[in-house]
Design an enzyme around this catalytic site. Structure first.
Site, PDB file in Angstrom:
ATOM      1  N   SER A 157       0.832  -1.202   0.000  1.00 40.86           N
ATOM      2  CA  SER A 157       0.000   0.000   0.000  1.00 40.86           C
ATOM      3  C   SER A 157       0.868   1.253   0.000  1.00 40.86           C
ATOM      4  O   SER A 157       1.972   1.261   0.555  1.00 40.86           O
ATOM      5  CB  SER A 157      -0.850  -0.024   1.267  1.00 40.86           C
ATOM      6  N   TYR A 178      -1.463  -1.262  10.902  1.00 40.03           N
ATOM      7  CA  TYR A 178      -1.769  -1.743   9.546  1.00 40.03           C
ATOM      8  C   TYR A 178      -0.574  -1.491   8.624  1.00 40.03           C
ATOM      9  O   TYR A 178      -0.120  -2.371   7.896  1.00 40.03           O
ATOM     10  CB  TYR A 178      -3.023  -1.044   8.999  1.00 40.03           C
ATOM     11  N   LYS A 185       2.203  -4.010   6.369  1.00 38.84           N
ATOM     12  CA  LYS A 185       2.565  -3.917   4.945  1.00 38.84           C
ATOM     13  C   LYS A 185       4.085  -3.785   4.792  1.00 38.84           C
ATOM     14  O   LYS A 185       4.702  -4.417   3.931  1.00 38.84           O
ATOM     15  CB  LYS A 185       1.848  -2.733   4.281  1.00 38.84           C
TER      16      LYS A 185
HETATM   17  P1  NAD Z   1     -11.172  -6.510   1.414  1.00 40.36           P
HETATM   18  O1  NAD Z   1     -11.315  -6.523   2.906  1.00 40.36           O
HETATM   19  O2  NAD Z   1     -12.354  -6.178   0.595  1.00 40.36           O
HETATM   20  O3  NAD Z   1     -10.589  -7.925   0.924  1.00 40.36           O
HETATM   21  C1  NAD Z   1      -9.733  -8.705   1.700  1.00 40.36           C
HETATM   22  C2  NAD Z   1     -10.293 -10.119   1.717  1.00 40.36           C
HETATM   23  O4  NAD Z   1      -9.447 -10.963   2.502  1.00 40.36           O
HETATM   24  C3  NAD Z   1     -11.695 -10.200   2.348  1.00 40.36           C
HETATM   25  O5  NAD Z   1     -12.544 -10.876   1.449  1.00 40.36           O
HETATM   26  C4  NAD Z   1     -11.485 -10.972   3.636  1.00 40.36           C
HETATM   27  O6  NAD Z   1     -12.615 -11.771   3.973  1.00 40.36           O
HETATM   28  C5  NAD Z   1     -10.255 -11.817   3.297  1.00 40.36           C
HETATM   29  N1  NAD Z   1      -9.442 -12.206   4.442  1.00 40.36           N
HETATM   30  C6  NAD Z   1      -8.959 -11.417   5.438  1.00 40.36           C
HETATM   31  N2  NAD Z   1      -8.166 -12.129   6.254  1.00 40.36           N
HETATM   32  C7  NAD Z   1      -8.133 -13.394   5.765  1.00 40.36           C
HETATM   33  C8  NAD Z   1      -7.461 -14.582   6.149  1.00 40.36           C
HETATM   34  N3  NAD Z   1      -6.657 -14.609   7.219  1.00 40.36           N
HETATM   35  N4  NAD Z   1      -7.635 -15.700   5.427  1.00 40.36           N
HETATM   36  C9  NAD Z   1      -8.449 -15.697   4.332  1.00 40.36           C
HETATM   37  N5  NAD Z   1      -9.107 -14.601   3.916  1.00 40.36           N
HETATM   38  C10 NAD Z   1      -8.941 -13.465   4.621  1.00 40.36           C
HETATM   39  O7  NAD Z   1      -9.947  -5.540   1.086  1.00 40.36           O
HETATM   40  P2  NAD Z   1      -9.451  -4.962  -0.310  1.00 40.36           P
HETATM   41  O8  NAD Z   1      -9.749  -3.508  -0.340  1.00 40.36           O
HETATM   42  O9  NAD Z   1      -9.916  -5.806  -1.431  1.00 40.36           O
HETATM   43  O10 NAD Z   1      -7.878  -5.094  -0.103  1.00 40.36           O
HETATM   44  C11 NAD Z   1      -7.146  -6.211  -0.590  1.00 40.36           C
HETATM   45  C12 NAD Z   1      -5.693  -6.056  -0.194  1.00 40.36           C
HETATM   46  O11 NAD Z   1      -5.192  -4.824  -0.699  1.00 40.36           O
HETATM   47  C13 NAD Z   1      -5.462  -6.012   1.321  1.00 40.36           C
HETATM   48  O12 NAD Z   1      -4.278  -6.713   1.616  1.00 40.36           O
HETATM   49  C14 NAD Z   1      -5.302  -4.534   1.602  1.00 40.36           C
HETATM   50  O13 NAD Z   1      -4.515  -4.302   2.735  1.00 40.36           O
HETATM   51  C15 NAD Z   1      -4.607  -4.052   0.335  1.00 40.36           C
HETATM   52  N6  NAD Z   1      -4.827  -2.627   0.053  1.00 40.36           N
HETATM   53  C16 NAD Z   1      -6.098  -2.139  -0.010  1.00 40.36           C
HETATM   54  C17 NAD Z   1      -6.303  -0.779  -0.243  1.00 40.36           C
HETATM   55  C18 NAD Z   1      -7.696  -0.198  -0.276  1.00 40.36           C
HETATM   56  O14 NAD Z   1      -7.847   1.015  -0.132  1.00 40.36           O
HETATM   57  N7  NAD Z   1      -8.740  -0.981  -0.509  1.00 40.36           N
HETATM   58  C19 NAD Z   1      -5.194   0.080  -0.418  1.00 40.36           C
HETATM   59  C20 NAD Z   1      -3.914  -0.465  -0.365  1.00 40.36           C
HETATM   60  C21 NAD Z   1      -3.743  -1.828  -0.123  1.00 40.36           C
END
Ligand code: NAD
Ligand code: UDP
Length: 348
Positions: free
Chosen positions: A129, A153, A157
Site C-alpha cells: 500500500s 496496519y 505492509k
Molecule cells: P477486502 O477486505 O475487501 O478484501 C480482503 C479479503 O481478505 C476479504 O474478502 C477478507 O474476507 C479476506 N481475508 C482477510 N483475512 C483473511 C485470512 N486470514 N484468510 C483468508 N481470507 C482473509 O480488502 P481490499 O480492499 O480488497 O484489499 C485487498 C488487499 O489490498 C489487502 O491486503 C489490503 O490491505 C490491500 N490494500 C487495499 C487498499 C484499499 O484502499 N482498498 C489500499 C492499499 C492496499
C-alpha cells in the site's frame, strides 16, 4: 492450458475485480477467502459476468492461518502463481487491535509463503500500500522514496514487503512483485461488484456513497487547513478495474526468467483533493453530498500521489480511467446496491 492462479482474499473488493479480469483473460482461478470482510455473493456475480469462463473459478472458504486446510489445497492443486490480497485493512481498527492485525496479516503471509515453498510454487504478487510512504516529503512518491509505518496496519505492509524481500534473498528462484496501491475507488462498470465495507467506512468514497444513498447524513471532511489548492488532503485515486489489470501485468512480468523481486506503484500519477472528489461524485450522481468541516484525522498525510514511471516502463501498464469514470462507476454500483451485497445482514 490456462495458467492456474491462487487468489487469496478473492471475494473482497480488489480481489473480486481481479478475479473477474483473470477469468476474462483466460486464467483458471482458485479463491481462498475466510469471508470475514466479504460476501460470497461477490463471486457469484463474478461467475455470472464471466459467462463461459465461469467454470474456471473455484472457491474455498477458510482462513489462511488454517495450515492443514492450506496444505490440503496445495497438495491437491498446482498453482502457477499466487496473488495475495487476504488481510485486514482498517487503519483505525489496527490502532485499537494491533495484535489482531499482526496475527492476520503477518501469520497469514508466513503460512502462505511456507505452503508455497513446500510445493515449489514461487511466484507471488503481494498487496502492499501507499501507506508505506507515510507523510512523504517529496511527491510524486517513487519506489525508492523513504518508507515508514504510521500505524499497525502500515507496519504489517512494511514487514510483509520485508519478509518477501528476505525470502527472495534466501532463495533467488522466487519471483515476487510487491504492488503498492494508491487509493482504489469505483467499481466494475456493470455495477454488479464493488466495495462493500462492513460497519462505518474508513475510506472517503465508500463514505460518500453511503451519504448519497441516504445511509449517513453527511460527509465529515477531515482537515481544511492543509497546504493544498483548497485546504483538503490530496490523494491518487485509481479505478479498481485499472488496479485489477495491473495484477495481470504483474503476472506477465513474473514469467520473465530473469525477474527477481521488485516493488511497483499502482496509481495514476494525479493528485485530487477531497473537495474535488466530492464535486466529481456530485456531478456523476446528481446527488448533493452534505458536508461537515472538521479537524485533521490523526495520522493522515497532506499530499500523496504516485510516480507511475516504473510500472509504465517495466510492466507495460498504465491506468486508463480518470475521476469522472471512477465516480460514475462508484455511483452505478451504489445506486444498484445501496446496502451492498447482503442488505439483510447490514451492520449499520
Ligand atoms: P477486502 O477486505 O475487501 O478484501 C480482503 C479479503 O481478505 C476479504 O474478502 C477478507 O474476507 C479476506 N481475508 C482477510 N483475512 C483473511 C485470512 N486470514 N484468510 C483468508 N481470507 C482473509 O480488502 P481490499 O480492499 O480488497 O484489499 C485487498 C488487499 O489490498 C489487502 O491486503 C489490503 O490491505 C490491500 N490494500 C487495499 C487498499 C484499499 O484502499 N482498498 C489500499 C492499499 C492496499
Ligand atoms: N477523508 C475525509 N473524510 C472521510 C474519509 C476520508 O475527509 O470520511 C479524507 C482523508 O482525510 C484523506 C482522503 O479523504 O485526505 C482519503 O482518505 P482515505 O481514508 O480514503 O485514504 P488514505 O487516507 O488512506 O489515503
Amino acid at each position: 492450458m490456462s495458467l492456474s492462479i491462487l487468489v487469496t482474499g478473492g471475494a473482497g473488493y480488489i480481489g473480486s475485480h481481479t478475479v473477474l479480469q483473470l477469468l476474462l483473460g483466460g486464467y483458471k482461478v482458485v479463491v481462498v477467502d475466510s469471508l470475514e470482510n466479504s460476501s460470497q455473493i461477490s463471486l457469484e456475480r463474478v461467475r455470472e459476468f464471466a459467462q463461459d469462463h465461469a467454470p474456471k473459478l473455484s472457491f474455498h472458504q477458510f482462513d489462511l492461518r488454517d495450515r492443514p486446510a492450506l496444505e490440503k489445497l496445495f497438495a491437491s492443486e498446482e498453482f502457477d502463481a499466487v496473488i495475495h490480497f487476504a488481510g485486514l485493512k482498517a487503519v483505525g481498527e489496527s490502532v485499537q487491535k494491533p495484535l489482531m492485525y499482526y496475527d492476520n496479516n503477518i501469520i497469514g503471509l508466513i503460512a502462505l509463503l511456507e505452503a508455497m515453498a513446500a510445493h515449489g510454487c514461487k511466484k507471488l504478487v503481494f498487496s502492499s500500500s501507499a501507506t508505506v510512504y507515510g507523510w512523504p516529503k517529496v511527491v510524486p512518491c517513487n519506489e525508492e522514496s523513504p518508507i515508514c509505518a504510521l500505524n499497525p496496519y502500515g507496519s504489517t505492509k512494511l514487514f510483509g514487503e520485508e519478509m518477501c524481500r528476505d525470502v527472495y534473498k534466501s532463495d533467488s528462484t522466487w519471483k515476487i512483485i510487491l504492488l503498492r496501491y494508491f487509493n482504489p475507488v469505483g467499481a466494475h462498470p456493470s455495477g454488479a461488484i464493488g466495495d462493500d465495507p462492513r460497519g462505518i467506512p474508513n475510506n472517503l468514497m465508500p463514505f460518500v456513497q453511503q451519504v448519497a444513498v441516504g445511509r449517513r447524513p453527511a460527509l465529515t471532511i477531515y482537515g481544511t487547513d492543509y497546504g493544498t489548492k483548497d485546504g483538503t488532503g490530496v490523494r491518487d485515486y485509481i479505478h479498481v478495474v485499472d488496479l485489477a489489470d495491473g495484477h495481470i501485468a504483474a503476472l506477465n512480468k513474473l514469467s520473465d526468467p530473469s525477474f527477481g523481486c521488485k516493488v511497483y506503484n499502482l496509481g495514476t500519477g494525479k493528485g485530487t483533493s477531497v473537495l474535488e472528489m466530492v464535486a466529481a461524485f456530485e456531478k456523476a450522481s446528481g446527488m448533493k453530498i452534505p458536508l461537515v468541516m472538521a479537524g485533521r484525522r490523526p495520522g493522515d498525510a497532506e499530499v500523496v500521489y504516485a510516480s507511475t514511471e516504473r510500472a509504465e516502463r517495466e510492466l507495460n501498464w498504465k491506468a486508463k480511467y480518470g475521476i469522472d469514470e471512477m465516480c460514475r462507476d462508484q455511483w452505478n454500483w451504489a445506486s444498484k446496491n445501496p446496502y451492498g451485497y447482503e442488505p439483510c445482514v447490514s451492520t449499520d
